[in-house]
Design an enzyme around this catalytic site. Sequence first.
Site, PDB file in Angstrom:
ATOM      1  N   GLU A 251       4.492  -9.964  14.765  1.00  0.00           N
ATOM      2  CA  GLU A 251       3.986 -10.449  16.091  1.00  0.00           C
ATOM      3  C   GLU A 251       4.378 -11.913  16.128  1.00  0.00           C
ATOM      4  O   GLU A 251       4.726 -12.433  17.417  1.00  0.00           O
ATOM      5  CB  GLU A 251       2.536 -10.360  15.958  1.00  0.00           C
ATOM      6  CG  GLU A 251       1.659 -10.420  17.514  1.00  0.00           C
ATOM      7  CD  GLU A 251       0.514 -10.023  17.345  1.00  0.00           C
ATOM      8  OE1 GLU A 251      -0.185  -9.739  16.365  1.00  0.00           O
ATOM      9  OE2 GLU A 251      -0.263 -10.248  18.265  1.00  0.00           O
TER      10      GLU A 251
ATOM     11  N   ARG B 156       1.036  -1.151  -0.066  1.00  0.00           N
ATOM     12  CA  ARG B 156       0.175  -0.065  -0.003  1.00  0.00           C
ATOM     13  C   ARG B 156       0.991   1.103  -0.035  1.00  0.00           C
ATOM     14  O   ARG B 156       0.448   2.362  -0.566  1.00  0.00           O
ATOM     15  CB  ARG B 156      -0.943   0.048   1.063  1.00  0.00           C
ATOM     16  CG  ARG B 156      -2.187  -0.996   0.864  1.00  0.00           C
ATOM     17  CD  ARG B 156      -2.950  -0.973   2.194  1.00  0.00           C
ATOM     18  NE  ARG B 156      -2.246  -1.879   3.231  1.00  0.00           N
ATOM     19  CZ  ARG B 156      -2.128  -3.033   3.444  1.00  0.00           C
ATOM     20  NH1 ARG B 156      -2.933  -3.992   2.858  1.00  0.00           N
ATOM     21  NH2 ARG B 156      -1.693  -3.530   4.569  1.00  0.00           N
TER      22      ARG B 156
HETATM   23  P1  5GP Z   1       4.329  -2.466  11.695  1.00  0.00           P
HETATM   24  O1  5GP Z   1       5.355  -3.053  10.974  1.00  0.00           O
HETATM   25  O2  5GP Z   1       4.459  -0.871  12.106  1.00  0.00           O
HETATM   26  O3  5GP Z   1       3.718  -3.032  12.914  1.00  0.00           O
HETATM   27  O4  5GP Z   1       3.112  -2.624  10.824  1.00  0.00           O
HETATM   28  C1  5GP Z   1       2.764  -1.933   9.853  1.00  0.00           C
HETATM   29  C2  5GP Z   1       2.540  -2.704   8.406  1.00  0.00           C
HETATM   30  O5  5GP Z   1       1.705  -3.538   8.478  1.00  0.00           O
HETATM   31  C3  5GP Z   1       2.380  -1.670   7.074  1.00  0.00           C
HETATM   32  O6  5GP Z   1       2.895  -2.163   5.845  1.00  0.00           O
HETATM   33  C4  5GP Z   1       0.926  -1.650   6.750  1.00  0.00           C
HETATM   34  O7  5GP Z   1       0.546  -1.815   5.513  1.00  0.00           O
HETATM   35  C5  5GP Z   1       0.706  -3.073   7.416  1.00  0.00           C
HETATM   36  N1  5GP Z   1      -0.729  -3.070   8.534  1.00  0.00           N
HETATM   37  C6  5GP Z   1      -0.915  -3.471   9.636  1.00  0.00           C
HETATM   38  N2  5GP Z   1      -2.083  -3.212  10.157  1.00  0.00           N
HETATM   39  C7  5GP Z   1      -2.895  -2.674   9.282  1.00  0.00           C
HETATM   40  C8  5GP Z   1      -4.081  -2.338   9.187  1.00  0.00           C
HETATM   41  O8  5GP Z   1      -5.052  -2.182  10.049  1.00  0.00           O
HETATM   42  N3  5GP Z   1      -4.487  -1.516   8.044  1.00  0.00           N
HETATM   43  C9  5GP Z   1      -3.783  -1.394   6.879  1.00  0.00           C
HETATM   44  N4  5GP Z   1      -4.243  -0.660   5.865  1.00  0.00           N
HETATM   45  N5  5GP Z   1      -2.397  -2.088   7.020  1.00  0.00           N
HETATM   46  C10 5GP Z   1      -1.893  -2.314   8.227  1.00  0.00           C
END
Ligand code: 5GP
Length: 173
Positions: A95, A58
């Site tokens: 996770e 995205r």
């Molecule tokens: P992080 O590494 O910050 O834990 O997770 C971020 C990554 O997971 C991003 O690349 C994002 O696209 C995806 N992601 C995790 N949860 C969501 C969510 O609820 N909505 C969307 N659109 N992307 C998410």
Amino acid sequence: MQIKSRIRTIAHYPHEGIMFRDITTLLKDAIGLRATIQEIAKRQKEVQIDKVAGIESRGFIIGAPVAYELGVGFVPIRKKGKLPAETRGRDYQLEYGSDRIEIHVDAIQKGDRVLLVDDLIATGGTAEAAAALIQEMGGEVVECCFVIDLPDIGGRSRLENQGLKVFALCEFE
Ligand code: 5GP
């Protein structure tokens, strides 16, 4: 509210207990899409940016039009094994388990000022790995930009503690 009100929440996706913030409802809306790209791009108009880097997948949808708007090039940061030429990669924790992102070794030149873009920051693990890759190649991460921040999860503080600048268009609890 042009942006936040256009993001849909899907309960229990992809797992029980997860509230998934779905940006497809923002993207399909002409006003929402334009506001998203312009809000991110306008912050950078006064500073010099050489490239926009977007995180699969995205981050590509948001990052490429931001690069176009700023008149700079776009660099994809992809999941393991997707880029065709020589890559440099970095593992990061999820996770459950770990994942890997990669970038072409010739994508960033030493001294490039790079804007890092993704749709959402949760733990910050993905963006942290992406920023580290850019920095390893001699690039400077000018800002990490997201459509959505989930502040309760702490990703913003994690990036800020490493001296990275973070901006998000909206927050969800
Ligand atoms: P992080 O590494 O910050 O834990 O997770 C971020 C990554 O997971 C991003 O690349 C994002 O696209 C995806 N992601 C995790 N949860 C969501 C969510 O609820 N909505 C969307 N659109 N992307 C998410």
